[in-house]
Structure formats: C-alpha cells, structure tokens
Design a protein around this motif. Structure first.
Motif, PDB file in Angstrom:
ATOM      1  N   LYS A 178       0.840  -1.210   0.000  1.00  0.00           N
ATOM      2  CA  LYS A 178       0.000   0.000   0.000  1.00  0.00           C
ATOM      3  C   LYS A 178       0.870   1.253   0.000  1.00  0.00           C
ATOM      4  N   GLU A 179       1.940   1.228   0.778  1.00  0.00           N
ATOM      5  CA  GLU A 179       2.806   2.412   0.905  1.00  0.00           C
ATOM      6  C   GLU A 179       3.497   2.761  -0.410  1.00  0.00           C
ATOM      7  N   ILE A 180       4.009   1.745  -1.109  1.00  0.00           N
ATOM      8  CA  ILE A 180       4.734   2.060  -2.337  1.00  0.00           C
ATOM      9  C   ILE A 180       3.772   2.427  -3.469  1.00  0.00           C
ATOM     10  N   ALA A 181       2.540   1.877  -3.434  1.00  0.00           N
ATOM     11  CA  ALA A 181       1.525   2.288  -4.404  1.00  0.00           C
ATOM     12  C   ALA A 181       1.118   3.742  -4.156  1.00  0.00           C
ATOM     13  N   ARG A 206      -0.805 -10.489  -0.370  1.00  0.00           N
ATOM     14  CA  ARG A 206      -0.877  -9.322   0.520  1.00  0.00           C
ATOM     15  C   ARG A 206      -0.374  -8.060  -0.194  1.00  0.00           C
ATOM     16  N   ARG A 207       0.671  -8.186  -0.989  1.00  0.00           N
ATOM     17  CA  ARG A 207       1.190  -7.012  -1.708  1.00  0.00           C
ATOM     18  C   ARG A 207       0.153  -6.487  -2.701  1.00  0.00           C
ATOM     19  N   TYR A 208      -0.496  -7.416  -3.384  1.00  0.00           N
ATOM     20  CA  TYR A 208      -1.533  -7.010  -4.336  1.00  0.00           C
ATOM     21  C   TYR A 208      -2.708  -6.363  -3.614  1.00  0.00           C
ATOM     22  N   GLU A 209      -3.101  -6.908  -2.469  1.00  0.00           N
ATOM     23  CA  GLU A 209      -4.198  -6.324  -1.695  1.00  0.00           C
ATOM     24  C   GLU A 209      -3.855  -4.914  -1.240  1.00  0.00           C
ATOM     25  N   GLY A 210      -2.600  -4.689  -0.852  1.00  0.00           N
ATOM     26  CA  GLY A 210      -2.177  -3.349  -0.473  1.00  0.00           C
ATOM     27  C   GLY A 210      -2.256  -2.385  -1.640  1.00  0.00           C
ATOM     28  N   PHE A 211      -1.842  -2.849  -2.814  1.00  0.00           N
ATOM     29  CA  PHE A 211      -1.917  -2.051  -4.047  1.00  0.00           C
ATOM     30  C   PHE A 211      -3.358  -1.670  -4.359  1.00  0.00           C
ATOM     31  N   VAL A 212      -4.259  -2.659  -4.311  1.00  0.00           N
ATOM     32  CA  VAL A 212      -5.670  -2.413  -4.619  1.00  0.00           C
ATOM     33  C   VAL A 212      -6.282  -1.435  -3.622  1.00  0.00           C
ATOM     34  N   THR A 213      -5.951  -1.584  -2.345  1.00  0.00           N
ATOM     35  CA  THR A 213      -6.490  -0.694  -1.314  1.00  0.00           C
ATOM     36  C   THR A 213      -6.036   0.746  -1.531  1.00  0.00           C
ATOM     37  N   ALA A 214      -4.768   0.932  -1.890  1.00  0.00           N
ATOM     38  CA  ALA A 214      -4.251   2.285  -2.144  1.00  0.00           C
ATOM     39  C   ALA A 214      -4.998   2.940  -3.294  1.00  0.00           C
ATOM     40  N   ALA A 253       3.061   4.065 -14.933  1.00  0.00           N
ATOM     41  CA  ALA A 253       3.911   3.534 -13.863  1.00  0.00           C
ATOM     42  C   ALA A 253       3.640   2.039 -13.725  1.00  0.00           C
ATOM     43  N   VAL A 254       4.660   1.301 -13.269  1.00  0.00           N
ATOM     44  CA  VAL A 254       4.519  -0.144 -13.054  1.00  0.00           C
ATOM     45  C   VAL A 254       5.057  -0.492 -11.667  1.00  0.00           C
ATOM     46  N   PHE A 255       4.247  -1.236 -10.911  1.00  0.00           N
ATOM     47  CA  PHE A 255       4.629  -1.765  -9.607  1.00  0.00           C
ATOM     48  C   PHE A 255       4.928  -3.252  -9.816  1.00  0.00           C
ATOM     49  N   ALA A 256       6.195  -3.635  -9.725  1.00  0.00           N
ATOM     50  CA  ALA A 256       6.587  -5.039  -9.827  1.00  0.00           C
ATOM     51  C   ALA A 256       6.741  -5.612  -8.423  1.00  0.00           C
ATOM     52  N   SER A 257       6.284  -6.839  -8.209  1.00  0.00           N
ATOM     53  CA  SER A 257       6.245  -7.415  -6.866  1.00  0.00           C
ATOM     54  C   SER A 257       7.595  -7.833  -6.319  1.00  0.00           C
ATOM     55  N   ASN A 258       8.645  -7.779  -7.120  1.00  0.00           N
ATOM     56  CA  ASN A 258      10.004  -7.893  -6.569  1.00  0.00           C
ATOM     57  C   ASN A 258      10.974  -7.170  -7.489  1.00  0.00           C
ATOM     58  N   ASP A 259      12.214  -7.013  -7.046  1.00  0.00           N
ATOM     59  CA  ASP A 259      13.188  -6.208  -7.780  1.00  0.00           C
ATOM     60  C   ASP A 259      13.639  -6.870  -9.077  1.00  0.00           C
ATOM     61  N   ASP A 260      13.691  -8.208  -9.111  1.00  0.00           N
ATOM     62  CA  ASP A 260      14.077  -8.890 -10.351  1.00  0.00           C
ATOM     63  C   ASP A 260      13.103  -8.530 -11.473  1.00  0.00           C
ATOM     64  N   MET A 261      11.811  -8.562 -11.171  1.00  0.00           N
ATOM     65  CA  MET A 261      10.818  -8.223 -12.190  1.00  0.00           C
ATOM     66  C   MET A 261      10.822  -6.730 -12.482  1.00  0.00           C
TER      67      MET A 261
END
Length: 352
Positions: A178-181, A206-214, A253-261
């Motif tokens: 949520k914070e980074i979104a 959980r990361r996706y849920e935070g993104f959606v909530t933001a 903008a793109v939010f990737a769920s880890n740094d490799d992606m």
C-alpha cells in the motif's frame, strides 16, 4: 650460571588453549575435542590432559558453550526463488550461524513433486535439529506437514500463514504494498500497472491487496488489463512488461512485486525507447542487489533480509532448546520494512 627454570604452572587466566596444544604436540582443535568429550585416541586424550594439569588450564565457559552449540544443526531448504533474494538470505544466515557456532546445512529441492518433498523432509528430519523455510517452500503443505509431524522446529521466512505448526518471520506485506503504491499516486500516476508474484504465496497476495487498497482509497480503478502475472523471476518480468507496455493505453507507472521483475520492466522500457522515469516510472520490492544493478536504480521496499535471518535463527534456537519441555509456542514475528526512494519514479508525462 644457568638461570633457574620457572615453574610450568601458571595462573589460569594466563593459559591459552594454544599453549596447551603446543605442550601436548597437537592442534587447538584437538584440545577442544578432548575438553568437550569429543572422539580422539586414548593416548592423545592422556597427552592433552597431562598438559592441562601441568599448565593449570581451565576451559573458558563461554568457549565451551560455543563448542556445544556446534552440535546444533540447522537446515536451510530452498527451491529456485529470486537469485538476488537467496544470496542475501544466505549471507545473513551464514553470518549469524558463524557467530553462534551453528552448523548450517543447505538443501536444494528444486522441481520436487509433493511426494518427493515428503520423502526428502522425512530424511532430513533425522539429521537436523531445526529447519528454516524461505519462499516458496515456506508454504508447501507437503514439506511443512512432514517436518511438523516429525517434531522438527520450523521457521518460515516471508510467509503470512501462521497456524500450520510453524512460526513465521516476515514484514507487513499489505502495508508495504500500500505504501509504495501511494508513493506512485502521490506523484500523480492514475494508470498503474501491477506485476504479481507467485500465485501460491500469501506474501504475493498481501502485496496485491495493499496495491488495490491504495488505488481504492484514491478513487482509482484497478483495470484488469494492467495486472499481469509473474513468478518473481527476471524472465517472467520481461513477459509481463511486454504485455503491459503493448496495451492500447499503457500505464505511466509499473509496480513489480520484486526487484528482479522491476529490473526486467526497465530493460523492456529501454528496448522500446522509453526513458525511465520520464516516460515510465517503475518500482520494485525487497531492496535486493537487483535494485541497484540497473539504471536508474529502483525505488523499492526494503525487506531487511539480514534482520529476518537473525530473528529466524533466534526463534529456531529457542524452540530447539525448549523441545519436549512444553507445547511449541508459535510466533508471528514482524520485522519493520522501509520505503527506499531512488531515481526510478517521476511525475507522469504530459499528454501529447
């Protein structure tokens, strides 16, 4: 005139294990084995004990404790996670294990089917005192259930599923996502692409849920075409980025769920002639070495892997020591995360 010989007996505090070893004509390691009832020849044991008595040597209690800890064997089992994530986890565990004189056993279970995982877990349980499971094995029903059934203390790293008989060490993936979104939204982005992690891991959800909530709190919709699936590998990031940037109305903008992606998204953007961050902002997750080996360096969430390794080993040793004395106490240990701002985010480009 010859000088009188000094007494060979000295104060305990001045005698070292090296001096005992030199007197007995053996290595310091052999002296340690004798003191800690290790396996040595009887003649060697007698020679060492003679030297101990002659020099008045008393073993250091702290050193004896460390020597005893060397009999504690902890296994790290892994299977093809992000290479950068694994490297940092290994470095953290090796550092802590070395300081605590723990024997770290590393086992590789890539491509094992559930039946093979159960068999491997049964074999491992007979030769280690505890197990650390990083993702994705931290949420493997086959591996977890077999180890728990064998009575082996298990600590899962980066899993949010407490209650399967194992303890967890993790960050708050929901609030981190949520914070980074929100960071992207605060820069004016309203069309944000998202690359998911592995579908079978709770941290990914959980990361996706935070993104959606933001997005929801900002009054923005999650467009299905701007959500692509990955599996935490660089290759999956390339494929997902191609789909996102081929969209009729691509994201700014793109939010990737880890740094490799995230690094893969930057690579695809450059190949398409896009400037990051002027034309496209990109954020990652974990703050692994992949975040700083690309240009521009990634804005990301720091998952303090070293601190997580430290906490995991501490919890595991506590469980090992208490094994059989009381019912196993399960712990859900949260480690603080941190937003790391670098140069991969800017305001969206003006419409042409």
């Amino acid at each position: 005139m010859d000088k009188p010989k000094k007494s060979v007996r000295r104060k305990t505090s001045g005698v070292t294990i090296d001096e005992v070893a030199a007197r007995a004509g053996v290595s310091p390691m052999t002296v340690s084995r004798v003191i800690n009832q290790g396996k040595v020849r009887d003649t060697t044991r007698e020679r060492v004990m003679d030297a101990v008595r002659e020099l008045g040597y008393t073993p250091n209690l702290a050193a004896s404790t460390l020597a005893a800890a060397q009999h504690t064997r902890v296994a790290l089992i892994y299977t093809n996670p992000s290479g950068a994530y694994l490297r940092e986890l290994l470095v953290g565990l090796l550092r802590v294990a070395s300081n605590a004189a723990i024997q770290l056993v590393i086992d590789y279970w890539d491509t094992l089917e559930p039946a093979a995982e159960r068999k491997a877990a049964r074999a491992l349980s007979g030769r280690v005192d505890g197990v650390i499971l990083p993702p994705p094995l931290c949420e493997s029903p086959a591996a977890v259930s077999e180890l728990v059934k064998a009575g082996i203390p298990v600590i899962a790293i980066a899993s949010g599923r407490l209650g399967d008989g194992i303890s967890c060490v993790r960050i708050d993936d929901f609030h981190a996502g949520k914070e980074i979104a929100e960071h992207l939204i605060q820069h004016g982005h309203t069309r944000i692409g998202f690359i998911c992690g592995r579908h079978d891991l709770s941290a990914s959800a959980r990361r996706y849920e935070g993104f959606v909530t933001a997005l929801d709190e900002a009054g923005l919709e999650v467009e299905s075409g701007l959500v692509q699936h990955g599996d935490y590998t660089y290759r999956s990031g390339l494929d997902a980025a191609e789909k996102l940037l081929s969209h009729p109305r691509p994201p700014t903008a793109v939010f990737a769920s880890n740094d490799d992606m995230g690094a893969a998204v930057i690579s695809v953007a450059h190949r398409r002639g896009l400037d990051v961050p002027r034309d496209l902002s990109v954020v990652g997750f974990d703050d692994s070495s992949a975040a700083t080996t690309v240009w521009p360096e990634l804005t990301t969430v720091q998952q303090p892997i070293g601190a997580m390794a430290d906490a995991a080993l501490e919890l595991l040793l506590r469980s090992i020591r208490r094994k059989g004395e009381a019912p196993l106490e399960l712990t859900d240990h949260l480690v603080p995360h941190r937003l790391v701002v670098r140069d991969s985010v800017a305001r969206p480009p003006k419409r042409r």
